[in-house]
Design a protein around this motif. Structure first.
Motif, short mmCIF file in Angstrom:
data_model
loop_
_atom_site.label_atom_id
_atom_site.label_comp_id
_atom_site.label_asym_id
_atom_site.label_seq_id
_atom_site.Cartn_x
_atom_site.Cartn_y
_atom_site.Cartn_z
N ALA A 132 -3.06 -0.36 -2.72
CA ALA A 132 -3.75 -0.81 -1.71
C ALA A 132 -3.39 0.03 -0.17
CB ALA A 132 -3.71 -2.03 -1.99
N SER A 133 -3.15 1.05 -0.11
CA SER A 133 -2.28 1.19 1.00
C SER A 133 -4.34 2.24 1.42
CB SER A 133 -1.76 2.41 0.86
OG SER A 133 -2.05 2.98 -0.29
N THR A 134 -3.72 2.19 2.02
CA THR A 134 -5.22 2.71 2.85
C THR A 134 -5.55 3.75 3.59
OG1 THR A 134 -4.89 2.16 5.01
CG2 THR A 134 -6.20 0.68 4.35
N ASN A 135 -6.23 4.80 3.13
CA ASN A 135 -5.95 6.14 3.34
C ASN A 135 -6.04 6.38 4.74
OD1 ASN A 135 -7.02 8.76 3.95
ND2 ASN A 135 -8.88 8.49 2.32
N PRO A 158 -14.22 -8.77 5.21
CA PRO A 158 -14.48 -9.18 3.93
C PRO A 158 -13.53 -10.20 3.12
CG PRO A 158 -13.73 -7.33 3.79
CD PRO A 158 -13.41 -7.56 5.30
N TRP A 159 -13.77 -11.28 2.06
CA TRP A 159 -13.07 -12.41 1.56
C TRP A 159 -11.77 -11.73 0.64
CZ3 TRP A 159 -18.43 -13.71 -0.22
CH2 TRP A 159 -19.15 -14.02 0.79
N HIS A 160 -12.16 -10.32 0.21
CA HIS A 160 -10.32 -10.23 -0.61
C HIS A 160 -9.82 -9.03 -0.57
CE1 HIS A 160 -11.73 -13.30 -3.38
NE2 HIS A 160 -12.99 -12.90 -3.57
N PRO A 161 -8.98 -9.02 -0.21
CA PRO A 161 -8.43 -7.98 0.94
C PRO A 161 -8.57 -6.78 0.12
CG PRO A 161 -6.65 -9.13 0.09
CD PRO A 161 -8.07 -10.34 -0.31
N ASP A 162 -7.77 -7.11 -1.19
CA ASP A 162 -8.75 -5.75 -2.18
C ASP A 162 -10.11 -5.17 -1.99
OD1 ASP A 162 -6.35 -5.41 -2.90
OD2 ASP A 162 -6.75 -6.45 -5.22
N ASP A 163 -11.43 -5.90 -1.30
CA ASP A 163 -11.82 -5.28 -1.35
C ASP A 163 -12.13 -4.44 -0.53
OD1 ASP A 163 -13.60 -5.55 -3.21
OD2 ASP A 163 -14.18 -7.62 -2.73
N TYR A 164 -11.31 -4.65 1.40
CA TYR A 164 -11.79 -3.49 2.39
C TYR A 164 -10.80 -1.98 1.82
CZ TYR A 164 -9.43 -2.58 6.84
OH TYR A 164 -9.11 -1.42 8.13
N ASP A 222 -12.34 -15.76 11.08
CA ASP A 222 -12.09 -14.76 9.96
C ASP A 222 -10.74 -14.04 9.97
OD1 ASP A 222 -14.55 -13.91 9.12
OD2 ASP A 222 -14.37 -12.90 10.90
N ALA A 223 -9.62 -14.70 11.06
CA ALA A 223 -8.18 -14.71 11.22
C ALA A 223 -7.47 -14.53 9.95
CB ALA A 223 -7.54 -15.57 12.14
N GLU A 224 -7.48 -15.60 8.59
CA GLU A 224 -7.17 -15.31 7.97
C GLU A 224 -7.36 -14.12 7.18
OE1 GLU A 224 -6.31 -18.40 3.72
OE2 GLU A 224 -7.59 -19.56 5.56
N ILE A 284 -5.43 -9.18 4.77
CA ILE A 284 -5.88 -7.60 4.65
C ILE A 284 -4.82 -6.97 5.30
CG2 ILE A 284 -6.68 -5.40 5.40
CD1 ILE A 284 -9.80 -7.00 5.83
N GLU A 285 -4.22 -7.38 5.95
CA GLU A 285 -2.67 -6.33 7.29
C GLU A 285 -1.52 -6.43 6.06
OE1 GLU A 285 -4.38 -6.39 11.65
OE2 GLU A 285 -2.82 -7.75 11.15
N LYS A 286 -1.27 -7.44 5.58
CA LYS A 286 0.11 -7.98 4.51
C LYS A 286 -0.18 -7.26 3.34
CE LYS A 286 0.27 -12.62 5.71
NZ LYS A 286 0.51 -13.96 4.84
N LEU A 287 -1.57 -6.75 2.66
CA LEU A 287 -2.16 -5.91 2.36
C LEU A 287 -1.84 -4.59 2.06
CD1 LEU A 287 -3.15 -5.92 -1.17
CD2 LEU A 287 -5.11 -5.30 -0.66
N THR A 288 -2.42 -3.89 2.97
CA THR A 288 -2.31 -2.79 3.23
C THR A 288 -0.40 -2.68 4.03
OG1 THR A 288 -3.32 -2.81 5.48
CG2 THR A 288 -4.70 -2.53 3.68
N GLY A 289 0.19 -3.49 4.31
CA GLY A 289 1.26 -3.16 5.60
C GLY A 289 0.81 -2.11 6.78
N GLN A 290 -0.18 -2.93 7.06
CA GLN A 290 -0.09 -2.14 8.84
C GLN A 290 -0.65 -2.67 9.39
OE1 GLN A 290 -3.71 0.91 6.58
NE2 GLN A 290 -3.20 1.29 8.59
N LYS A 291 -0.84 -2.93 10.74
CA LYS A 291 -1.64 -3.82 11.36
C LYS A 291 -2.42 -2.84 12.08
CE LYS A 291 -1.18 -7.72 14.36
NZ LYS A 291 -1.25 -8.72 14.06
#
Length: 462
Positions: free
Chosen positions: A211-214, A322-328, A352-354, A359-366
């Motif tokens: 789940a990390s981003t490029n 996106p509703w699901h963080p994985d989709d981001y 969209d705040a939640e 998304i930021e929790k999943l990817t570990g980045q702000k």
């Protein structure tokens, strides 16, 4: 490390070289030798890392020896969507052009009779979505007893779409001593359980944290007001930036895809759309237009978010968070592929705040916020060339040019006490004009000249 060090055949290396590739990606370098050694594989890699070629290349060499039999495919690749299945088929055609391998594509939206004919001739590679494969299997049109190589691609997406029970059923129909390759961007517990049940002593290859981003993708959050009109206005300003050459715009709903594409085309953009309500031929045709450059903007639902490998996408826009963080992760992975750089913008309203927090929790980045957004002039509310600053409609109550205001007859004075006067509420209510943000963001086809006399008389108030 060059491709020649992976143990691939000369014919395959020739096809790879003609495709313009000289060195394998990390997932390819780690996976190809193990697949050639007939090991089971669990591959965990983010999208855009060359995962498809990691199993297509060794499969071509493995299947180069042997013969196919009618209705008995020698290998099976399961994909969650039609688009992914078609893309894998393109990879086999590109890299296997010097091998005499037969291939069949089993997907929805295509005549079943043509697919059955292909199976009856015998195929080396069967690429299928679970639903269509199960349908043909239950009709007795296909046997899996000679299928010795299984690939389960995008396993976490299979989980999201509810295909895991079908995959388990399919696995039980294959030989127990087969080779199995499972690829997934993430490894949630149900996928881990599936791997434990159907893979034999697998080698786990992980080239990026799940789940990390490029890191090649520059990400921005763009604060906007919640109204659709305001979001479209901000989006148009971002699209007009010089570095936006080709773009994919994601929406959460199919209706939003259609409406946004209509709006963009009315403003002069070369855009198209792809979503689940389109039949397969229309979706493929739209993707071909995008790949060829006939259009440079593709508005899409999440049906196109995973696995599509389209070269040169400069920018991704999340019109809806996106509703699901994985989709981001999968959406923005359409850019910054194969070592290139890209940019991803997410339009964010208060509600969209939640989603952004998840998304930021999943990817570990702000994700940084974009403070200044390119301005869009008000005349852009109409299609380019249809309205300019000089032809902007005059105020609605303006009198005709070069004419004196029309005199209105004096109204008789009502000296009756206030209590005896007719109640205002008894008059028919005046119809208020529709609010701008609720109106369709298309061309303004209303009156564009001075006000006629008969309207002036009717608009006279107390």
């Amino acid at each position: 490390m060059p491709f020649a060090d992976l143990g691939l055949s000369d014919e395959l290396l020739r096809a790879v070289g003609e495709s313009g590739y000289t060195e394998p990606t990390p997932i390819q370098a780690a996976t190809v030798p193990s697949v050639l050694m007939m090991r089971d594989i669990i591959g965990i890699a983010q999208t855009g890392t060359g995962k498809t070629a990691a199993f297509v290349l060794p499969m071509i060499d493995i299947l180069g020896h042997g013969r196919s039999r009618a209705r008995m495919p020698r290998s099976l690749i399961l994909e969650p969507t039609r688009e992914l299945a078609a893309q894998v088929a393109e990879n086999f055609e590109k890299y296997g052009k010097y091998h005499k391998l037969s291939m069949a594509l089993l997907i929805g939206g295509v005549q079943m009779g043509d697919q059955v004919k292909a199976l009856e001739k015998g195929v080396d590679v069967l690429i299928a979505t679970p639903g269509r494969l199960m349908d043909l299997f239950e009709r007795g049109k296909i046997l899996l007893t000679q299928c010795n190589l299984l690939v389960i691609d995008e396993a976490d997406r299979m989980l999201d779409m509810g295909f895991i029970p079908d995959i388990e059923t399919i696995c039980t129909k294959l030989p127990t001593n087969r080779q199995t390759l499972l690829f997934s961007a993430t490894m949630p517990p149900p996928i881990k359980k599936l791997a434990d049940k159907f893979l034999s002593n697998p080698k786990t290859i992980e080239v990026a944290r799940p789940a990390s981003t490029n890191i090649n993708i520059t990400q921005w959050l763009v604060p906007v007001k919640g109204q659709a009109f305001e979001k479209r206005k901000v989006l148009r300003g971002l699209l007009k930036q010089d570095d936006v050459t080709t773009a994919i715009i994601f929406c959460n709903r199919k209706t939003a895809v259609r409406e946004l594409n209509k709006s963009l085309k009315s403003h002069g953009f070369r855009s198209g759309e792809i979503h689940g309500d389109m039949d397969q031929s229309a979706r493929i045709a739209e993707l071909d237009r995008f790949k060829s450059g006939d259009i440079n903007i593709l508005v899409a639902s999440d049906v196109a978010a995973r696995g599509l490998d389209i070269k040169g996408v400069s920018t991704v826009f999340n019109f809806d968070a996106p509703w699901h963080p994985d989709d981001y992760v999968h959406r923005i992975g359409r850019t910054g592929r194969a070592g290139a750089t890209g940019t991803a913008y997410t339009l964010v309203a208060k509600e969209d705040a939640e989603n952004i927090d998840n998304i930021e929790k999943l990817t570990g980045q702000k994700i940084p916020r974009l403070e200044s957004v390119p301005a869009v002039e008000e005349e852009d509310a109409a299609p380019r060339g249809r309205r300019t600053r000089e032809t902007k409609p005059e105020p609605r109550r303006a009198a005709k040019r070069d004419e004196a205001p029309r005199e209105q007859p004096a109204r008789p004075r009502n000296d009756a006490p206030r209590a005896e006067r007719p109640a205002r509420d008894a008059r028919p209510p005046r119809r208020e004009p529709a609010r701008r943000e609720e109106a369709d963001d298309g061309p303004d086809e209303g009156w564009n000249g001075p006000m006629p006399d008969f309207l002036s008389a009717k608009l006279t108030t107390d």
